[in-house]
Design a protein around this motif. Structure first.
Motif, PDB file in Angstrom:
ATOM      1  N   ASN A 131       0.838  -1.192   0.000  1.00  0.00           N
ATOM      2  CA  ASN A 131       0.000   0.000   0.000  1.00  0.00           C
ATOM      3  C   ASN A 131       0.879   1.250   0.000  1.00  0.00           C
ATOM      4  O   ASN A 131       1.948   1.279   0.616  1.00  0.00           O
ATOM      5  CB  ASN A 131      -0.887  -0.026   1.253  1.00  0.00           C
ATOM      6  CG  ASN A 131      -1.913   1.069   1.260  1.00  0.00           C
ATOM      7  OD1 ASN A 131      -2.547   1.350   0.267  1.00  0.00           O
ATOM      8  ND2 ASN A 131      -2.072   1.707   2.404  1.00  0.00           N
ATOM      9  N   CYS A 132       0.419   2.294  -0.678  1.00  0.00           N
ATOM     10  CA  CYS A 132       1.217   3.513  -0.829  1.00  0.00           C
ATOM     11  C   CYS A 132       1.655   4.109   0.512  1.00  0.00           C
ATOM     12  O   CYS A 132       2.820   4.474   0.690  1.00  0.00           O
ATOM     13  CB  CYS A 132       0.445   4.551  -1.645  1.00  0.00           C
ATOM     14  SG  CYS A 132      -1.276   4.753  -1.145  1.00  0.00           S
ATOM     15  N   SER A 133       0.741   4.194   1.458  1.00  0.00           N
ATOM     16  CA  SER A 133       1.070   4.807   2.741  1.00  0.00           C
ATOM     17  C   SER A 133       2.043   3.944   3.549  1.00  0.00           C
ATOM     18  O   SER A 133       2.874   4.461   4.309  1.00  0.00           O
ATOM     19  CB  SER A 133      -0.198   5.096   3.551  1.00  0.00           C
ATOM     20  OG  SER A 133      -1.055   3.978   3.559  1.00  0.00           O
ATOM     21  N   THR A 134       1.967   2.630   3.361  1.00  0.00           N
ATOM     22  CA  THR A 134       2.897   1.729   4.044  1.00  0.00           C
ATOM     23  C   THR A 134       4.308   1.888   3.485  1.00  0.00           C
ATOM     24  O   THR A 134       5.289   1.943   4.238  1.00  0.00           O
ATOM     25  CB  THR A 134       2.458   0.267   3.889  1.00  0.00           C
ATOM     26  OG1 THR A 134       1.103   0.114   4.322  1.00  0.00           O
ATOM     27  CG2 THR A 134       3.357  -0.672   4.673  1.00  0.00           C
ATOM     28  N   ILE A 135       4.419   1.968   2.163  1.00  0.00           N
ATOM     29  CA  ILE A 135       5.731   2.022   1.513  1.00  0.00           C
ATOM     30  C   ILE A 135       6.558   3.177   2.054  1.00  0.00           C
ATOM     31  O   ILE A 135       7.700   2.994   2.496  1.00  0.00           O
ATOM     32  CB  ILE A 135       5.589   2.147  -0.014  1.00  0.00           C
ATOM     33  CG1 ILE A 135       5.049   0.848  -0.617  1.00  0.00           C
ATOM     34  CG2 ILE A 135       6.945   2.500  -0.653  1.00  0.00           C
ATOM     35  CD1 ILE A 135       4.726   0.939  -2.101  1.00  0.00           C
ATOM     36  N   GLN A 136       5.997   4.386   2.027  1.00  0.00           N
ATOM     37  CA  GLN A 136       6.816   5.532   2.418  1.00  0.00           C
ATOM     38  C   GLN A 136       7.197   5.461   3.890  1.00  0.00           C
ATOM     39  O   GLN A 136       8.292   5.890   4.275  1.00  0.00           O
ATOM     40  CB  GLN A 136       6.103   6.845   2.099  1.00  0.00           C
ATOM     41  CG  GLN A 136       4.838   7.125   2.890  1.00  0.00           C
ATOM     42  CD  GLN A 136       4.139   8.388   2.395  1.00  0.00           C
ATOM     43  OE1 GLN A 136       3.604   8.411   1.298  1.00  0.00           O
ATOM     44  NE2 GLN A 136       4.143   9.441   3.205  1.00  0.00           N
ATOM     45  N   MET A 137       6.334   4.899   4.719  1.00  0.00           N
ATOM     46  CA  MET A 137       6.644   4.806   6.137  1.00  0.00           C
ATOM     47  C   MET A 137       7.793   3.827   6.394  1.00  0.00           C
ATOM     48  O   MET A 137       8.746   4.144   7.118  1.00  0.00           O
ATOM     49  CB  MET A 137       5.408   4.396   6.936  1.00  0.00           C
ATOM     50  CG  MET A 137       5.667   4.360   8.441  1.00  0.00           C
ATOM     51  SD  MET A 137       4.185   4.050   9.428  1.00  0.00           S
ATOM     52  CE  MET A 137       3.975   2.280   9.174  1.00  0.00           C
TER      53      MET A 137
END
Length: 342
Positions: A131-137
């Motif tokens: 998921n996009c929000s998971t990746i950056q974190m």
């Protein structure tokens, strides 16, 4: 694997918001491409798109279209992935899927190249893009975890409407115009008007009162880091921003670390750009991250009460590192690690 001078690559969902960005990321990629196939729904078949000054006709995504394809990048929705990804694998393709269809399948690696590239060696035909929000974190947290350990993560996200597709960006524009003209905004993509608003719901609510998006962040972070006992909680909010997710993240490490040491560690990490100069109002924002591949980190500070606690502000382009670029990076890493050979 083949006798060609390069790889045959396909993009499924080539006309969508992420598919268009995948095409752009492939243009600047180190991936040796001999043939590119663009696939989409029947209604989009026949359209043309440009790749390195060549015009390519979009074809209908169906099983036969994957004959001879080495790598297939999927971003056309979970239902399409469930239907066509196994068909692509049957025909010899390695699938990199950008939907949630396979992310929590124990047989499918969930990969962020800066964090767990070796997991790619375990693939059985399908690799999941998180998921996009998971990746950056996890890109921002992994350097801290490796050196100082990690036992707790509490994240609040501020997510752009483009995470819901092209039509969501148009809805934001139309609603903004309507409100400014004193009209009632029309709502289709979100449960409430998004213009001049903040909606504390992304995806559907689960039995535990968290949304599906929040549970994705919780479960995916544990899987990517191979750390099932990690304590993670998330609150995901949609904001009237076109592109770029922002996150306020609180972490508790196993060891105390100073702010300057944390900043130096982050600045030296692949895929991370530090923007942290409070005295001169230096911090990352979605408008700065839009169109860029990196994850931007700033506002790093110690928790006032927990000596092992740090607060971070993390921003990234959700269509690039959060989706298209991470997918292309996975493909590049497959070649670099010689998991796929030419």
């Amino acid at each position: 694997m083949n006798t060609k001078q390069g790889l045959n690559v396909a993009i499924v969902g080539a006309t969508g918001a992420v598919g268009v960005q995948m095409l752009k990321m492939l243009e600047g990629s180190s991936l040796p491409i001999s043939q590119l196939k663009l696939l989409a729904s029947k209604r989009s078949a026949g359209k043309t798109q440009t790749f390195k000054d060549q015009s390519i006709i979009v074809e209908e995504a169906k099983p036969a279209a994957f004959e001879g394809v080495d790598i297939a990048l999927f971003s056309a929705g979970g239902a399409v992935s469930k239907q066509l990804a196994p068909e692509a694998v049957k025909r010899g393709a390695v699938v990199i899927d950008n939907t949630s269809a396979f992310r929590m399948d124990p047989e499918v690696p969930l990969v962020v190249p800066e964090v767990n590239p070796e997991a790619l060696r375990e693939h059985k035909g399908i690799i999941a893009n998180p998921n996009c929000s998971t990746i950056q974190m996890v890109v921002a947290l992994e350097p801290l975890r490796r050196k100082h350990g990690l036992n707790r993560v509490i994240v609040s996200t501020y997510q752009a409407v483009s995470g819901a597709g092209h039509s969501a960006i148009e809805e934001l524009k139309q609603q903004t115009e309507a409100v400014l003209n004193g009209q009632e905004p029309k709502t289709e993509k979100f449960p409430y008007p998004i213009a001049f608003n903040a909606i504390p719901q992304i995806d559907t609510f689960q039995d535990n009162r968290y949304t599906f998006e929040e549970m994705k962040m919780i479960n995916e972070t544990k899987k990517i880091m191979a750390f099932p006992e990690l304590r993670v909680a998330a609150t995901c909010v949609r904001l009237p921003v076109a592109v770029g997710h922002a996150e306020s993240v609180y972490v508790e490490l196993d060891q105390e670390v100073g702010v300057e040491d944390a900043l130096a560690l982050l600045a030296d990490s692949p895929g991370v750009t530090v923007v942290d100069d409070p005295a001169n109002l230096g911090y990352p924002m979605p408008m700065d991250a839009a169109g860029k591949k990196d994850v931007f980190v700033g506002r790093v500070r110690k928790d006032p009460d927990e000596k092992k606690g740090l607060h971070l502000w993390i921003v990234s382009d959700n269509l690039l590192k959060g989706a298209a670029w991470n997918s292309v990076q996975i493909a590049e890493t497959l070649v670099q690690l010689k998991i796929i050979t030419i």
